[in-house]
Every structure is written in C-alpha cells, then in structure tokens.
Design an enzyme around this catalytic site. Structure first.
Site, PDB file in Angstrom:
ATOM      1  CD  GLU A   1      -3.065   5.158   3.524  1.00 50.49           C
ATOM      2  OE1 GLU A   1      -2.891   5.360   2.440  1.00 50.49           O
ATOM      3  OE2 GLU A   1      -4.212   5.098   3.986  1.00 50.49           O
TER       4      GLU A   1
ATOM      5  CE  LYS B   1      -9.442   8.051   2.919  1.00 53.84           C
ATOM      6  NZ  LYS B   1      -9.165   7.710   1.339  1.00 53.84           N
TER       7      LYS B   1
END
Length: 468
Positions: free
Chosen positions: A348, A341
């Site tokens: 991102e 993550k």
C-alpha cells in the site's frame, strides 16, 4: 429468485456424486437445528445394486426414489418443521417434482477434476468414480427462474466456509456469535455495527467513557459473554495490546479465544499466544484492512491461528468480509495474519507513493492543463485503475489541488517491519523502502506528492495531516 430468512422451508443440496452434498448439508442442518435427510437412504436396494455395478440409473429408476424423498419433505413441512436434504437433482424435471413454496436448491458445482478428487477421498460409498462422467452428462444446471443458487467448488473453500456462505446468502439464522469487542475507535465501532447487522451479539468496551460502550470494564465484558468466550481486540499495537491481553489472561478460561485484529507486530503474536496458552486460552491474529469504508463495503481479513479456532470464529469473519467469494483468507498459524497484513500495508505504501509522485509530475508539467481530470480518466480502461486511484480522484474533486492538506504523511510502522523481515529473509523490497523514506522526510520538497499520500490516508482511514 429464491426465498430467504423465514420464507425458507427446505434446502435441497444438489450436484453430482462426490461434490460434497452430505458434508455441506449436515453442516447447514446442524447450524440451523433443522431435520436432515440423505437422499441415498431413500434408494431401493435395486438402485443401489445397479450403481454399485457401475450401471447408470434411468429415469424409471429415479422417479419412485424422488417421490419418496418428496413425501418425506412434505411430512416435515406439514409438521411445521424445516429440513435440509441432499439429492443429486441432476435434471430440471427432477427438481420440478421436488420444488414448492419455500424450497431452495443449492447447487454444488465444480470441475470434474475437483469433484473427482473429493470423490476419491470417500470410503465405503457405493457410487464408483466410473459413473462420474455419466452424472455430468445428465446434469442440467440451475436455470433462470428456478429457486436456487450455485456454490463454486473450484474456489477451494472448506466445507464450513461453504456452509456459512449458504447461510449468509439465504439470510438465515444459526450462524450468529456472541463476542466482545475491545476498542471502539474508528475501526472497532464500525466492525461492531457490521457484526450486529449480520445477526451477531456484540458486547463493546472501550477505555474511554466517551465511547458508546456497553459495559464499564473488561470484567463486565467477560461476564456478559457465553462460553466459549470470544474477545476481539481493536486497540493500538504495542503496550496497549499487551496490557489488555495480560488482563484478559486472568479473566478468561479454558477454551476461550482472544483475537487481535489490530496492527501488532507478527513476532508479538507468538508471545501473546504462549502467554494465554498457560491458562488454556486460545489466540488468533487477524490482519484487518478496510478503514472507515469497511462498515458498508466489508473488510479484507487475513487470519492466523489453529484450524479449530478459525472454524469457531468463521461466522463473524464471514459477516465482516465483503460480499462475494474473496476478502477472507486463513493465512496460516499464529502470526501469519499479521505478517500478511504487514506485507499488504507495505505494498500500500508503494502504491500510494507512486500515485502521489505521478500526481505531482502531472501538476508540474506545462503541457498538462488539468491534472485532476487526467487522474479521473485513468479510472476506466487503464491498467492502473484501483480503489486507491478512486479515492485519490474523490479527494481531488472535493479539494482541487489538495490545497488543504499539509505535505506530510506519517508512517504507521508496518512498512518498517516489512523491510526488517525482508532483510532477514534476503528479499529485496526497494519500492517499499523508498516509500517509507519518503514519508520520513516529508518536509520541504515533494509537496504535491505528500499531499496526495496524506489525502489518500485520510480517504481510507480517516487520518492524515490537514492544514490548520
């Protein structure tokens, strides 16, 4: 079309020999507490002798076998019972004999290489590998109009994952969990709602009395759960998570499971796992992405932990993930989920920064008369089309020029952690580094860039700066 929920009376798991019919069928039957039959047990000895010698069966050999299987299935249905049967059912004519109201076929379909590997791993079975080619030659896949669907073996999922997918596709019970959800903010509350809609029992708790919580304390939450107790945390990383885990270590017991679904640093996972292990409590970390859209669209889930714990949690994970065959991965042992993550969020950062910079450059040019429409045009055909681009277009349509957003975007920590990990591993990450620094200095210049980044954060996460 195929029946679902209460309409299903019998599930026939079909496919060539070695595809995993028995394993999957037994798992589905076990989770539903339905009767289970292995079609091979209905073969007369003469059929078994032929196959053991590598001689393919003829239709004349198969008809009595199929009729015996049909008779057993009818007995179960007439007695008001449900059943799961494994049967190759290679031809449509065979399936027509077995078909009926409430009967659904689940075809385990994969490449010859995948099935041969599975077949080679079996021991003590009478069907030799040499007959696999004849099975593929005979196979007539499910056709439109037949009651059934296909499970793709080449996706590499575990049998348990495949079984949970079958239950979910047919909207059948037997896959629900009872679990506690600690932290009912934007993510936690939506995840709890998605789990409930998927047939799970969720006991929610939040430290704030303003939250729509089911219990008033962690003690009440733990008391309300059956064993093994599963408690999923969606609380802020750092001290709030550590304090909650410390409290749970004194409330839970042997075999219970704590899941950290927040954004904790992956190095903290090993410490939390060790702390809980002293009490026999298990631990998993599940990196979770999906923001405020996850309730309806599903969440991308990156799990870290032991295989047995993953299998225990899998029904909930299958419900939380998006529909389809992607969106969920068992990334590795404890810590792997949050590491994955962390990398996801670093990527991102870079993608959002690039979109923001491109948007500012378009708006700064005297040649481009409508930057917002240019962005919209990229959503089809372009190699940069993405969900983030869709969200940016959505934001500029609602607020042309993003004038309501202040040119600021906060950092949430994961990109910094990713850069630190990359330095330790000797992996250069210049794009992530640059995007992090841009956020840290997001005052003064670059106004449109950071307005776009702030708008994107608001779109998918419900956060970001807006002008007062």
């Amino acid at each position: 079309m195929y029946p679902t929920d209460g309409q299903v009376k019998a599930i026939i798991v079909m496919g060539v020999s070695g595809s995993g019919k028995t394993t999957l069928g037994a798992l589905v039957a076990g989770k539903l507490s339905w009767a289970f039959a292995e079609a091979d047990d209905f073969h007369p000895q003469v059929n078994i002798d032929k196959m053991s010698q590598g001689i393919p069966l003829t239709d004349e050999d198969r008809w009595p076998w199929l009729e015996a299987l049909r008779a057993w299935m009818d007995e179960q249905i007439e007695a008001g019972k449900h059943c799961v049967i494994t049967c190759s059912a290679l031809k449509r004519s065979y399936r027509e004999l077995l078909s009926g109201p409430g009967v659904v076929f689940v075809h385990l379909d994969g490449s010859r290489e995948t099935v041969a590997a599975r077949m080679g791993a079996r021991t003590g079975h009478f069907m030799p590998l040499s007959l696999l080619d004849s099975q593929y030659a005979t196979l007539e896949p499910l056709e439109p109009g037949e009651s059934g669907f296909t499970v793709d073996l080449d996706l590499g999922r575990t049998p348990t994952e495949e079984a949970m997918g079958v239950l979910k596709t047919l909207h059948l019970g037997g896959h629900g969990l009872s679990l506690g959800m600690v932290g009912l903010g934007k993510m936690g509350a939506n995840m709890a709602e998605r789990l409930k809609a998927g047939g799970h029992t969720v006991v929610g708790y939040d430290a704030s009395s303003d939250a729509s919580r089911d219990v008033e304390s962690l003690e009440e939450l733990v008391s309300a759960l059956p064993s093994p107790k599963v408690v999923w945390l969606m609380v802020p990383a750092g001290e709030p998570t550590s304090a909650t885990i410390a409290q749970l270590s004194g409330l839970l017991g042997e075999g219970d499971l704590v899941v950290d679904g927040g954004n904790s640093h992956y190095t903290e996972d090993q410490a939390h796992a060790a702390q809980l292990a002293e009490h026999g409590i298990h631990f998993m970390d599940v990196g979770t992405s999906g923001g405020v859209w996850g309730k309806d669209e599903g969440y991308a889930l990156m799990a870290g932990g032991a295989d047995a714990d993953y299998e225990l949690l899998l029904p909930a994970l299958e419900t939380l993930k998006p529909d389809g065959d992607s969106g969920l991965v068992h990334a590795g042992p404890v810590g792997a989920g949050h590491f994955a993550k962390m990398v996801h969020n670093g990527i991102e950062y870079g993608m959002m920064q690039a979109l923001g910079e491109g948007y500012e450059l378009l708006r700064s040019s005297d040649l481009v008369t409508d930057a917002d429409r240019v962005l919209d045009s990229w959503r089809s055909g372009s190699v940069v089309r993405s969900w983030l681009l869709d969200l940016l277009v959505r934001a500029v349509k609602a607020d042309p020029g993003l004038a309501s957003f202040a040119p600021q975007a906060a950092e949430s920590g994961e990109a910094k952690w990713m850069i630190e990990a990359a330095l330790g591993l000797g992996v250069p990450v210049p794009v992530t580094s640059a995007s992090l620094y841009a956020r840290q200095v997001s005052t003064g210049g670059g106004a449109d860039t950071m307005r776009a980044v702030a708008a994107l954060r608001n779109q998918f996460g419900g956060h970001g700066y807006k002008k007062e």
